[in-house]
Design a protein around this motif. Structure first.
Motif, PDB file in Angstrom:
ATOM      1  N   ILE A 183       0.881  -1.171   0.000  1.00 21.58           N
ATOM      2  CA  ILE A 183       0.000   0.000   0.000  1.00 21.58           C
ATOM      3  C   ILE A 183       0.915   1.216   0.000  1.00 21.58           C
ATOM      4  N   GLY A 184       0.983   1.906  -1.127  1.00 22.10           N
ATOM      5  CA  GLY A 184       1.900   3.026  -1.283  1.00 22.10           C
ATOM      6  C   GLY A 184       1.208   4.370  -1.223  1.00 22.10           C
ATOM      7  N   SER A 185       2.012   5.409  -1.357  1.00 21.44           N
ATOM      8  CA  SER A 185       1.544   6.800  -1.370  1.00 21.44           C
ATOM      9  C   SER A 185       0.757   7.169  -0.107  1.00 21.44           C
ATOM     10  N   LEU A 186       1.241   6.700   1.039  1.00 23.58           N
ATOM     11  CA  LEU A 186       0.596   7.024   2.312  1.00 23.58           C
ATOM     12  C   LEU A 186       1.324   8.190   2.968  1.00 23.58           C
ATOM     13  N   PRO A 187       0.588   9.168   3.479  1.00 19.15           N
ATOM     14  CA  PRO A 187       1.233  10.258   4.206  1.00 19.15           C
ATOM     15  C   PRO A 187       1.858   9.729   5.500  1.00 19.15           C
ATOM     16  N   ALA A 188       2.901  10.377   5.966  1.00 18.59           N
ATOM     17  CA  ALA A 188       3.536   9.991   7.229  1.00 18.59           C
ATOM     18  C   ALA A 188       2.516  10.080   8.354  1.00 18.59           C
ATOM     19  N   GLY A 189       2.700   9.257   9.364  1.00 16.51           N
ATOM     20  CA  GLY A 189       1.805   9.269  10.519  1.00 16.51           C
ATOM     21  C   GLY A 189       1.712   7.898  11.138  1.00 16.51           C
ATOM     22  N   ASP A 190       0.802   7.751  12.080  1.00 18.58           N
ATOM     23  CA  ASP A 190       0.580   6.474  12.754  1.00 18.58           C
ATOM     24  C   ASP A 190      -0.607   5.761  12.118  1.00 18.58           C
ATOM     25  N   TYR A 191      -0.452   4.455  11.926  1.00 16.19           N
ATOM     26  CA  TYR A 191      -1.460   3.655  11.242  1.00 16.19           C
ATOM     27  C   TYR A 191      -1.809   2.407  12.043  1.00 16.19           C
ATOM     28  N   THR A 192      -3.039   1.947  11.828  1.00 14.65           N
ATOM     29  CA  THR A 192      -3.450   0.620  12.255  1.00 14.65           C
ATOM     30  C   THR A 192      -3.638  -0.174  10.968  1.00 14.65           C
ATOM     31  N   VAL A 193      -3.027  -1.353  10.913  1.00 21.81           N
ATOM     32  CA  VAL A 193      -3.083  -2.190   9.712  1.00 21.81           C
ATOM     33  C   VAL A 193      -3.861  -3.447  10.073  1.00 21.81           C
ATOM     34  N   THR A 194      -4.902  -3.739   9.294  1.00 18.65           N
ATOM     35  CA  THR A 194      -5.736  -4.901   9.594  1.00 18.65           C
ATOM     36  C   THR A 194      -5.769  -5.879   8.431  1.00 18.65           C
ATOM     37  N   LEU A 195      -5.906  -7.141   8.785  1.00 21.46           N
ATOM     38  CA  LEU A 195      -6.099  -8.210   7.813  1.00 21.46           C
ATOM     39  C   LEU A 195      -7.570  -8.588   7.870  1.00 21.46           C
ATOM     40  N   GLU A 196      -8.225  -8.615   6.709  1.00 21.87           N
ATOM     41  CA  GLU A 196      -9.650  -8.900   6.654  1.00 21.87           C
ATOM     42  C   GLU A 196      -9.928 -10.086   5.746  1.00 21.87           C
ATOM     43  N   LYS A 197     -10.867 -10.909   6.179  1.00 23.93           N
ATOM     44  CA  LYS A 197     -11.319 -12.037   5.368  1.00 23.93           C
ATOM     45  C   LYS A 197     -12.835 -11.981   5.334  1.00 23.93           C
ATOM     46  N   ASP A 198     -13.383 -11.979   4.161  1.00 21.97           N
ATOM     47  CA  ASP A 198     -14.840 -11.898   3.978  1.00 21.97           C
ATOM     48  C   ASP A 198     -15.430 -10.696   4.709  1.00 21.97           C
ATOM     49  N   GLY A 199     -14.699  -9.562   4.691  1.00 21.32           N
ATOM     50  CA  GLY A 199     -15.191  -8.328   5.284  1.00 21.32           C
ATOM     51  C   GLY A 199     -15.047  -8.226   6.793  1.00 21.32           C
ATOM     52  N   LYS A 200     -14.476  -9.244   7.426  1.00 20.49           N
ATOM     53  CA  LYS A 200     -14.321  -9.228   8.882  1.00 20.49           C
ATOM     54  C   LYS A 200     -12.841  -9.205   9.254  1.00 20.49           C
ATOM     55  N   THR A 201     -12.493  -8.407  10.270  1.00 20.79           N
ATOM     56  CA  THR A 201     -11.114  -8.317  10.737  1.00 20.79           C
ATOM     57  C   THR A 201     -10.714  -9.619  11.411  1.00 20.79           C
ATOM     58  N   VAL A 202      -9.582 -10.193  10.951  1.00 22.98           N
ATOM     59  CA  VAL A 202      -9.070 -11.419  11.560  1.00 22.98           C
ATOM     60  C   VAL A 202      -7.766 -11.181  12.325  1.00 22.98           C
ATOM     61  N   ASP A 203      -7.083 -10.067  12.048  1.00 24.72           N
ATOM     62  CA  ASP A 203      -5.862  -9.723  12.757  1.00 24.72           C
ATOM     63  C   ASP A 203      -5.599  -8.234  12.567  1.00 24.72           C
ATOM     64  N   SER A 204      -4.863  -7.631  13.489  1.00 25.33           N
ATOM     65  CA  SER A 204      -4.622  -6.198  13.432  1.00 25.33           C
ATOM     66  C   SER A 204      -3.290  -5.848  14.084  1.00 25.33           C
ATOM     67  N   ARG A 205      -2.635  -4.809  13.564  1.00 22.81           N
ATOM     68  CA  ARG A 205      -1.400  -4.273  14.145  1.00 22.81           C
ATOM     69  C   ARG A 205      -1.601  -2.775  14.335  1.00 22.81           C
ATOM     70  N   ALA A 206      -1.437  -2.296  15.561  1.00 17.91           N
ATOM     71  CA  ALA A 206      -1.641  -0.879  15.869  1.00 17.91           C
ATOM     72  C   ALA A 206      -0.299  -0.160  16.002  1.00 17.91           C
ATOM     73  N   ASN A 207      -0.368   1.160  15.952  1.00 18.54           N
ATOM     74  CA  ASN A 207       0.795   2.029  16.169  1.00 18.54           C
ATOM     75  C   ASN A 207       1.953   1.767  15.206  1.00 18.54           C
ATOM     76  N   ILE A 208       1.639   1.616  13.937  1.00 21.67           N
ATOM     77  CA  ILE A 208       2.662   1.482  12.899  1.00 21.67           C
ATOM     78  C   ILE A 208       3.025   2.901  12.462  1.00 21.67           C
ATOM     79  N   ALA A 209       4.226   3.316  12.796  1.00 24.33           N
ATOM     80  CA  ALA A 209       4.663   4.684  12.482  1.00 24.33           C
ATOM     81  C   ALA A 209       5.296   4.721  11.096  1.00 24.33           C
ATOM     82  N   LEU A 210       4.748   5.557  10.218  1.00 20.84           N
ATOM     83  CA  LEU A 210       5.315   5.735   8.885  1.00 20.84           C
ATOM     84  C   LEU A 210       6.104   7.029   8.826  1.00 20.84           C
ATOM     85  N   ILE A 211       7.294   6.935   8.249  1.00 18.78           N
ATOM     86  CA  ILE A 211       8.182   8.077   8.072  1.00 18.78           C
ATOM     87  C   ILE A 211       8.310   8.333   6.574  1.00 18.78           C
ATOM     88  N   VAL A 212       8.275   9.592   6.178  1.00 20.09           N
ATOM     89  CA  VAL A 212       8.361   9.967   4.767  1.00 20.09           C
ATOM     90  C   VAL A 212       9.566   9.299   4.107  1.00 20.09           C
TER      91      VAL A 212
END
Length: 112
Positions: free
Chosen positions: A62-91
């Motif tokens: 997933i490219g072209s994201l502005p810097a900041g803090d992100y939560t990244v989730t894995l979804e199957k059939d529209g439902k969250t099955v796993d998640s990672r919080a506080n992913i810090a992106l640097i330019v």
């Protein structure tokens, strides 16, 4: 007289900033491995969200994201099955966020 022109041209070329030739990046990327065919969503603390379907070989990007803090989730059939919080992106940089795959195989069976 020809050598004087060359000297002037070289001094002008060497005085140019090296960054003038390269565009500066203003975004970042989240990438990783996950089960093929599932969806990965990046949600920023400011509310921006982008999603990508995991490819047949078990990779996503997933490219072209502005810097900041992100939560990244894995979804199957529209439902969250796993998640990672506080992913810090640097330019100009990427953050690798991998999700577990059944039997350690992220690719579809035809691409293993």
């Amino acid at each position: 007289m020809g050598s004087a022109v060359i000297v002037v041209a070289l001094s002008i070329a060497s005085s140019l900033s090296p960054t003038a030739a390269h565009a500066q990046s203003t975004t970042a990327t989240i990438f990783g491995q996950a089960p093929a065919g599932e969806t990965v969503t990046a949600l920023s603390s400011s509310g921006l969200h982008r999603h990508e379907t995991v490819g047949e070989k078990g990779h996503y990007r997933i490219g072209s994201l502005p810097a900041g803090d992100y939560t990244v989730t894995l979804e199957k059939d529209g439902k969250t099955v796993d998640s990672r919080a506080n992913i810090a992106l640097i330019v100009g940089r990427g953050a690798e966020v991998d999700f577990a795959c059944p039997n350690d195989q992220c690719a579809t069976s035809q691409n293993r």
